[in-house]
Write an enzyme that holds these catalytic residues in place. Structure first.
Site, short mmCIF file in Angstrom:
data_model
loop_
_atom_site.label_atom_id
_atom_site.label_comp_id
_atom_site.label_asym_id
_atom_site.label_seq_id
_atom_site.Cartn_x
_atom_site.Cartn_y
_atom_site.Cartn_z
N ASN A 1 -2.31 5.60 -6.57
CA ASN A 1 -0.90 5.33 -6.71
C ASN A 1 -0.84 3.87 -6.80
O ASN A 1 -0.70 3.18 -5.83
CB ASN A 1 -0.24 6.07 -5.61
N TRP A 2 -0.45 3.43 -7.93
CA TRP A 2 -0.22 1.98 -8.17
C TRP A 2 1.14 1.53 -7.64
O TRP A 2 1.51 0.40 -7.56
CB TRP A 2 -0.18 1.65 -9.56
N LYS A 3 2.16 2.56 -6.96
CA LYS A 3 3.43 2.08 -6.79
C LYS A 3 4.17 1.25 -7.98
O LYS A 3 3.67 1.30 -8.93
CB LYS A 3 3.63 1.74 -5.46
N HIS B 1 6.60 11.85 -2.37
CA HIS B 1 5.77 10.73 -1.79
C HIS B 1 6.82 10.23 -0.61
O HIS B 1 8.35 10.23 -1.03
CB HIS B 1 5.57 9.59 -2.80
N GLU C 1 7.81 7.54 0.30
CA GLU C 1 8.70 6.26 0.11
C GLU C 1 9.87 6.76 -0.89
O GLU C 1 10.95 6.34 -0.51
CB GLU C 1 8.05 5.33 -0.87
N GLU D 1 -0.44 12.73 3.90
CA GLU D 1 -0.06 11.38 4.11
C GLU D 1 1.00 11.23 5.17
O GLU D 1 1.90 11.04 5.19
CB GLU D 1 0.53 10.67 2.97
N GLY E 1 0.23 2.29 4.03
CA GLY E 1 0.52 0.75 3.61
C GLY E 1 0.43 -0.01 4.94
O GLY E 1 0.73 -1.24 5.07
N SER F 1 -3.76 4.46 4.21
CA SER F 1 -4.73 3.28 4.56
C SER F 1 -6.24 3.42 4.00
O SER F 1 -6.94 2.98 4.95
CB SER F 1 -4.57 2.71 5.68
N GLY G 1 -3.32 4.03 -1.94
CA GLY G 1 -2.34 3.21 -2.43
C GLY G 1 -2.80 1.62 -2.85
O GLY G 1 -3.33 1.24 -3.81
N GLY G 2 -2.60 0.78 -1.73
CA GLY G 2 -3.23 -0.62 -1.91
C GLY G 2 -4.38 -0.76 -2.22
O GLY G 2 -4.52 -1.70 -3.33
C1 PEP Z 1 0.12 5.83 -0.83
O1 PEP Z 1 1.05 5.07 -1.45
O2 PEP Z 1 0.27 7.10 -1.17
C2 PEP Z 1 -0.84 5.20 0.01
C3 PEP Z 1 -1.50 6.20 0.60
O3 PEP Z 1 -0.60 3.89 0.17
P1 PEP Z 1 -1.70 2.91 1.17
O4 PEP Z 1 -3.16 3.59 0.69
O5 PEP Z 1 -1.44 1.61 0.82
O6 PEP Z 1 -1.71 3.40 2.54
#
Ligand code: PEP
Length: 256
Positions: free
Chosen positions: A9-11, A97, A99, A169, A175, A215, A236-237
């Site tokens: 997930n590039w956000k 998600h 966010e 999640e 994040g 994470s 994500g990151g």
């Molecule tokens: C996400 O945005 O779905 C996510 C899991 O982010 P991160 O891996 O950065 O925690």
């Protein structure tokens, strides 16, 4: 054994030009994966450019989007519909998600309508669920996750659930660098399977693909993927680092 699914997930990161560079670097480092499904979910604006990098040499890599609107077309300024995404060769779409739930007020009812729209157009939803830190501390994790599962998916038939992936999640892990422990993730994954078994049937609870997200990185991915409860990861990151994302894919391949 279910195939692992590793989704990035590039956000809201990367222009279309930057996206092509990132994907090229990723493919250079990606081992030949045949046992793992990989999804790249860049921003809407980069979908055509990333689609252009996929081909016969990347058979297990699919395109994903990060959101969708539930109507197919009409006066919904700024929204993007399922047929528009299907036309761009998207196969998967992330919905619910945290966010979007937290910053943009996405409700379980909205998630349900989005999932219906996706399935109507042959797209596969990746439905995110998870509790906040406060909810965990109040021992409400199971209640919150049950509400999100039944609120988002409760209207679907067992057959439709074959096309759905769930991503657990925990909000506090996204994040933050503070991933859940494998035991914490496995407990919630098991709870989700129990809820789905009682709402639909045993085969649904057993077969539903559940990813862990929060994470995940190249260092901890192996411990999550070693758990029989975990069918992949939503990253994500770390997916913005081609070497790290390729390492996570390689770990999944080796663990399959
Ligand atoms: C996400 O945005 O779905 C996510 C899991 O982010 P991160 O891996 O950065 O925690």
């Amino acid at each position: 054994m279910r195939r692992f699914l590793i989704a990035g997930n590039w956000k809201m990161n990367k222009t279309a030009t930057e996206a092509v560079m990132l994907v090229r670097q990723f493919f250079e480092q990606l081992p030949k994966t045949s046992r793992v499904d990989i999804i790249l979910a860049p921003p809407f604006t980069a979908l055509p450019a990333v689609a252009g990098t996929l081909g016969p040499q990347t058979p297990h890599v699919s395109l994903g989007a990060q959101n969708v609107f539930w109507e197919d077309h009409g006066a919904f300024t700024g929204e993007v519909s399922a047929p528009m995404l299907a036309d761009l060769h998207c196969q998967y779409v992330i919905v619910g998600h945290s966010e979007r739930r937290q910053l943009l007020g996405e409700t379980d009812a909205a998630v349900a309508k989005k999932i219906t729209a996706l399935l109507r157009h042959g797209l596969r939803p990746i439905v995110c669920v998870g509790e906040t830190k406060d909810e965990r501390l109040r021992h409400e994790t199971e209640r919150v996750v049950s509400r999100q599962i039944l609120g988002g998916l409760g209207h679907l038939s067992a057959d439709q659930l074959d096309f759905v992936t769930i991503a657990y999640e925990p909000v506090w892990a996204i994040g933050t660098g503070e991933a859940a422990s494998v035991d914490q993730a496995a407990l919630v994954h098991r709870h989700i399977r129990t809820v789905m078994t009682s709402q639909w049937k045993t085969s649904v609870g057993h077969n539903i693909r559940i990813l862990y997200g929060g994470s995940v990185n190249a260092k901890n991915a192996g411990t999550f993927l070693a758990s029989p409860e975990v069918n992949g990861a939503l990253v994500g990151g770390a997916c913005l680092d081609p070497a790290a994302f390729a390492t996570i894919a390689a770990i999944a391949e080796a663990t399959s």
